[in-house]
Design an enzyme around this catalytic site. Structure first.
Site, PDB file in Angstrom:
ATOM      1  N   PRO A 230       0.821  -1.210   0.000  1.00  0.00           N
ATOM      2  CA  PRO A 230       0.000   0.000   0.000  1.00  0.00           C
ATOM      3  C   PRO A 230       0.857   1.263   0.000  1.00  0.00           C
ATOM      4  CG  PRO A 230      -0.876  -1.577   1.547  1.00  0.00           C
ATOM      5  CD  PRO A 230       0.444  -2.128   1.082  1.00  0.00           C
ATOM      6  N   GLU A 231       0.440   2.249  -0.770  1.00  0.00           N
ATOM      7  CA  GLU A 231       1.142   3.518  -0.841  1.00  0.00           C
ATOM      8  C   GLU A 231       0.415   4.548   0.004  1.00  0.00           C
ATOM      9  OE1 GLU A 231       2.303   4.651  -4.819  1.00  0.00           O
ATOM     10  OE2 GLU A 231       2.440   2.575  -5.461  1.00  0.00           O
TER      11      GLU A 231
END
Length: 293
Positions: free
Chosen positions: A2-3
């Site tokens: 996840p960013e």
């Protein structure tokens, strides 16, 4: 992994159940995730009120009434589930059922809000760590991180200064967490497309000979802010294992302009180019050679 937009989506989903509430009971159902839990992990959390729930880059930070901070990282497959009563809330037009396999529920927070906040991580690349707020500047996971791309410190001058003289590619520079914190492969591809800049371009070209920002630096800062803002509004990309805390999918994955769109026509108005993929620094890069120069 996840960013920034996905982690911010998780933070926003956890706030109503955790911020301002006491952890009545904390339970770690195993001794480790990516790293071992501290021996007093549960004891240092139980009875403490979460006074604030923040984010730094891709990390969640829960400030505790004791003066400690709980640092949380989702890893590759980590996600939170908020349960009130017998069932988790799962609102959303694009609702996607969560896995029923609870053997990967590794950490549970029983909150005074009445909610149970559960961290599930099948691949166990996530981790949690407690440290005193007073030592945050020396915390190894946070030390040396660049500015937040949505913060006031991130502007064309700052980006040009950080990239001046760099002979690495523009994409590699943006993935360097010391240059700007929280960006990952997906949103760097999207931002470069929006700014019409080639991922192969040298990072040094964001500054002129005197170190002042070029027009490219301004366009890129605007593009980074815009793509992250749009993704946060849409609830994160929800690629692979990521889910919002409610269990619903985010929506931004339906709006990618270049990422994972190999051989599709470029979406830039007036561009007749085609999105191509190549491997750059071990990561897939998606771009249009027609309008990204």
């Amino acid at each position: 992994m996840p960013e920034l937009p996905e982690v911010e989506t998780v933070r926003l989903g956890l706030q109503p159940a955790m911020e301002g509430f006491r952890i009545d009971r904390a339970v770690a159902n195993r001794g480790d995730l990516r790293f071992s839990f501290q021996p007093d992990f549960a004891a240092r959390l139980t009875g403490q009120t979460i006074t604030g729930l923040g984010r730094r880059a891709k990390y969640l930070l829960a400030d505790l009434s004791s003066g400690d901070v709980l640092l949380m990282h989702l890893g590759m497959s980590g996600s939170f589930r908020v349960v009130n009563g017998a069932a988790a809330t799962t609102p959303g037009e694009f609702h996607h059922p969560r896995s029923e396999d609870r053997t990967h529920d590794h950490v549970v927070f029983e909150m005074s809000s009445g909610a149970r906040v559960i961290f599930n991580d099948p691949r166990r690349f996530g981790f949690m760590k407690i440290f005193p707020r007073a030592t945050i500047e020396d915390e190894p996971h946070l030390k040396g991180l660049g500015p937040e791309p949505l913060g006031n410190a991130f502007d064309a001058k700052m980006l040009a200064r950080a990239c001046a003289g760099k002979q690495t590619s523009l994409k590699a520079a943006l993935l360097d967490q010391r240059v700007v914190a929280g960006l990952g492969n997906i949103y760097v591809c999207e931002a470069l497309w929006r700014a019409h800049l080639s991922p192969k371009r040298k990072a040094s070209t964001l500054a002129d000979r005197k170190g002042a920002p070029t027009d490219r630096a301004g366009r890129l800062v605007d593009a980074i802010r815009a793509v992250l803002g749009d993704a946060i509004k849409a609830g994160g990309s929800s690629l692979r294992d990521h889910r919002q805390t409610s269990g619903e999918l985010g929506y931004f994955q339906h709006s990618f302009a270049v990422y994972d769109r190999e051989d599709e026509r470029c979406r830039t108005p007036g561009c007749n180019g085609t999105v191509k993929r190549f491997v750059q620094n071990g990561r897939s890069t998606f771009w249009c050679g027609g309008c990204q120069k």
